[in-house]
Scaffold this motif. Sequence first.
Motif, mmCIF file in Angstrom:
data_model
loop_
_atom_site.group_PDB
_atom_site.id
_atom_site.type_symbol
_atom_site.label_atom_id
_atom_site.label_comp_id
_atom_site.label_asym_id
_atom_site.label_seq_id
_atom_site.Cartn_x
_atom_site.Cartn_y
_atom_site.Cartn_z
ATOM 1 N N ALA A 16 5.503 -14.044 -6.121
ATOM 2 C CA ALA A 16 4.813 -14.492 -4.910
ATOM 3 C C ALA A 16 5.438 -13.819 -3.696
ATOM 4 O O ALA A 16 6.644 -13.574 -3.659
ATOM 5 C CB ALA A 16 4.907 -16.003 -4.764
ATOM 6 N N ALA A 17 4.580 -13.555 -2.737
ATOM 7 C CA ALA A 17 4.944 -13.011 -1.419
ATOM 8 C C ALA A 17 5.859 -11.790 -1.465
ATOM 9 O O ALA A 17 6.960 -11.841 -0.961
ATOM 10 C CB ALA A 17 5.545 -14.111 -0.546
ATOM 11 N N PRO A 18 5.457 -10.680 -2.016
ATOM 12 C CA PRO A 18 4.179 -10.366 -2.636
ATOM 13 C C PRO A 18 4.218 -10.520 -4.152
ATOM 14 O O PRO A 18 5.283 -10.508 -4.758
ATOM 15 C CB PRO A 18 3.981 -8.892 -2.280
ATOM 16 N N VAL A 19 3.041 -10.641 -4.754
ATOM 17 C CA VAL A 19 2.904 -10.575 -6.204
ATOM 18 C C VAL A 19 2.985 -9.091 -6.571
ATOM 19 O O VAL A 19 2.306 -8.268 -5.975
ATOM 20 C CB VAL A 19 1.546 -11.154 -6.658
ATOM 21 N N GLN A 20 3.858 -8.737 -7.533
ATOM 22 C CA GLN A 20 4.018 -7.330 -7.912
ATOM 23 C C GLN A 20 4.108 -7.182 -9.427
ATOM 24 O O GLN A 20 4.804 -7.945 -10.085
ATOM 25 C CB GLN A 20 5.291 -6.740 -7.309
ATOM 26 N N PHE A 33 1.209 -2.451 -8.959
ATOM 27 C CA PHE A 33 0.194 -3.365 -8.435
ATOM 28 C C PHE A 33 0.882 -4.328 -7.485
ATOM 29 O O PHE A 33 1.909 -4.918 -7.827
ATOM 30 C CB PHE A 33 -0.456 -4.135 -9.589
ATOM 31 N N ARG A 34 0.322 -4.470 -6.269
ATOM 32 C CA ARG A 34 0.913 -5.377 -5.285
ATOM 33 C C ARG A 34 -0.190 -6.176 -4.608
ATOM 34 O O ARG A 34 -1.205 -5.625 -4.201
ATOM 35 C CB ARG A 34 1.672 -4.583 -4.218
ATOM 36 N N ALA A 35 0.027 -7.477 -4.477
ATOM 37 C CA ALA A 35 -0.862 -8.363 -3.729
ATOM 38 C C ALA A 35 -0.025 -8.971 -2.602
ATOM 39 O O ALA A 35 0.917 -9.717 -2.858
ATOM 40 C CB ALA A 35 -1.430 -9.446 -4.640
ATOM 41 N N ARG A 36 -0.368 -8.595 -1.356
ATOM 42 C CA ARG A 36 0.444 -9.026 -0.210
ATOM 43 C C ARG A 36 -0.468 -9.260 0.991
ATOM 44 O O ARG A 36 -1.390 -8.494 1.238
ATOM 45 C CB ARG A 36 1.467 -7.944 0.117
ATOM 46 N N ASP A 38 -3.273 -9.994 2.996
ATOM 47 C CA ASP A 38 -4.697 -10.089 2.679
ATOM 48 C C ASP A 38 -5.205 -8.827 1.991
ATOM 49 O O ASP A 38 -6.350 -8.412 2.198
ATOM 50 C CB ASP A 38 -5.513 -10.358 3.948
ATOM 51 N N GLU A 39 -4.352 -8.207 1.169
ATOM 52 C CA GLU A 39 -4.769 -6.995 0.477
ATOM 53 C C GLU A 39 -4.101 -6.863 -0.883
ATOM 54 O O GLU A 39 -3.015 -7.379 -1.121
ATOM 55 C CB GLU A 39 -4.468 -5.750 1.323
ATOM 56 N N VAL A 40 -4.797 -6.162 -1.766
ATOM 57 C CA VAL A 40 -4.313 -5.878 -3.111
ATOM 58 C C VAL A 40 -4.323 -4.364 -3.280
ATOM 59 O O VAL A 40 -5.278 -3.696 -2.887
ATOM 60 C CB VAL A 40 -5.215 -6.552 -4.171
ATOM 61 N N LEU A 41 -3.257 -3.823 -3.859
ATOM 62 C CA LEU A 41 -3.095 -2.383 -4.024
ATOM 63 C C LEU A 41 -2.802 -2.049 -5.480
ATOM 64 O O LEU A 41 -2.006 -2.741 -6.128
ATOM 65 C CB LEU A 41 -1.920 -1.890 -3.175
ATOM 66 N N LEU A 42 -3.440 -1.004 -5.989
ATOM 67 C CA LEU A 42 -3.061 -0.404 -7.259
ATOM 68 C C LEU A 42 -2.736 1.050 -6.976
ATOM 69 O O LEU A 42 -3.554 1.772 -6.399
ATOM 70 C CB LEU A 42 -4.169 -0.489 -8.312
ATOM 71 N N ALA A 43 -1.524 1.467 -7.344
ATOM 72 C CA ALA A 43 -1.083 2.852 -7.203
ATOM 73 C C ALA A 43 -0.779 3.372 -8.602
ATOM 74 O O ALA A 43 -0.135 2.687 -9.398
ATOM 75 C CB ALA A 43 0.156 2.919 -6.320
ATOM 76 N N VAL A 44 -1.250 4.592 -8.916
ATOM 77 C CA VAL A 44 -1.115 5.141 -10.262
ATOM 78 C C VAL A 44 -0.607 6.575 -10.191
ATOM 79 O O VAL A 44 -1.080 7.377 -9.384
ATOM 80 C CB VAL A 44 -2.463 5.116 -11.020
ATOM 81 N N VAL A 59 -7.815 -3.102 -1.721
ATOM 82 C CA VAL A 59 -8.973 -3.945 -1.424
ATOM 83 C C VAL A 59 -8.497 -5.198 -0.707
ATOM 84 O O VAL A 59 -7.347 -5.629 -0.858
ATOM 85 C CB VAL A 59 -9.760 -4.336 -2.702
ATOM 86 N N GLU A 60 -9.392 -5.773 0.093
ATOM 87 C CA GLU A 60 -9.064 -7.010 0.794
ATOM 88 C C GLU A 60 -9.131 -8.191 -0.154
ATOM 89 O O GLU A 60 -10.001 -8.258 -1.024
ATOM 90 C CB GLU A 60 -10.040 -7.226 1.951
ATOM 91 N N GLN A 61 -8.193 -9.128 0.008
ATOM 92 C CA GLN A 61 -8.154 -10.348 -0.805
ATOM 93 C C GLN A 61 -7.444 -11.424 0.006
ATOM 94 O O GLN A 61 -6.260 -11.290 0.307
ATOM 95 C CB GLN A 61 -7.421 -10.108 -2.126
ATOM 96 N N GLU A 62 -8.153 -12.461 0.345
ATOM 97 C CA GLU A 62 -7.576 -13.542 1.140
ATOM 98 C C GLU A 62 -6.393 -14.177 0.421
ATOM 99 O O GLU A 62 -6.423 -14.388 -0.789
ATOM 100 C CB GLU A 62 -8.655 -14.603 1.406
ATOM 101 N N ASP A 63 -5.326 -14.464 1.156
ATOM 102 C CA ASP A 63 -4.110 -15.105 0.621
ATOM 103 C C ASP A 63 -3.545 -14.377 -0.590
ATOM 104 O O ASP A 63 -3.092 -14.985 -1.557
ATOM 105 C CB ASP A 63 -4.376 -16.567 0.267
ATOM 106 N N ALA A 64 -3.544 -13.063 -0.553
ATOM 107 C CA ALA A 64 -3.105 -12.253 -1.690
ATOM 108 C C ALA A 64 -1.639 -12.484 -2.052
ATOM 109 O O ALA A 64 -1.260 -12.319 -3.210
ATOM 110 C CB ALA A 64 -3.343 -10.769 -1.405
ATOM 111 N N SER A 65 -0.817 -12.884 -1.104
ATOM 112 C CA SER A 65 0.615 -13.087 -1.382
ATOM 113 C C SER A 65 0.853 -14.171 -2.426
ATOM 114 O O SER A 65 1.905 -14.209 -3.051
ATOM 115 C CB SER A 65 1.363 -13.453 -0.109
ATOM 116 N N TYR A 66 -0.118 -15.057 -2.593
ATOM 117 C CA TYR A 66 0.004 -16.143 -3.568
ATOM 118 C C TYR A 66 -1.171 -16.102 -4.547
ATOM 119 O O TYR A 66 -1.723 -17.135 -4.921
ATOM 120 C CB TYR A 66 0.088 -17.486 -2.842
ATOM 121 N N LEU A 67 -1.532 -14.906 -4.969
ATOM 122 C CA LEU A 67 -2.689 -14.681 -5.828
ATOM 123 C C LEU A 67 -2.456 -15.288 -7.213
ATOM 124 O O LEU A 67 -1.507 -14.924 -7.906
ATOM 125 C CB LEU A 67 -2.931 -13.177 -5.946
ATOM 126 N N PRO A 68 -3.336 -16.201 -7.665
ATOM 127 C CA PRO A 68 -3.212 -16.750 -9.020
ATOM 128 C C PRO A 68 -3.465 -15.671 -10.078
ATOM 129 O O PRO A 68 -4.091 -14.641 -9.808
ATOM 130 C CB PRO A 68 -4.307 -17.826 -9.074
#
Length: 117
Positions: A16-20, A33-36, A38-44, A59-68
């Motif tokens: 959490a904060a960020p999900v990685q 992969f990072r969710a922080r 209001d955004e989610v990132l995939l780097a390859v 991509v945008e994702q609300e409350d990404a830092s605590y993404l289930p």
Amino acid sequence: MTLRAAGWQVDMTCGAAPVQLEGVLPCGELFYFRARHDEVLLAVGGEDPADIAPWEREVEQEDASYLPADPGLRLLAELAGEHEKAAPESIQPDQPENAGSARATKIAPTGVPSFEV
């Protein structure tokens, strides 16, 4: 289906904060992969995709830092599908070593497979 069963090598490096998540895609490419915020990132690709990656998608994702887990893994699968489309020569579904891998499996437009770590 789990990510590992689909051929992914993955470790959750932060919950959490960020999900990685970091690891290796079934095709052998490193990913980050990072969710922080209001955004989610995939780097390859590259030696350290968390630092510099040849392919990235955010991509945008609300409350990404605590993404289930379920929506997070769905986003991961969608972004990995975008990567596959961007680099189709890097994965050939008809090759035996790629059969059944998450990257070799096309994601239907009506839904995304459910994955677990």
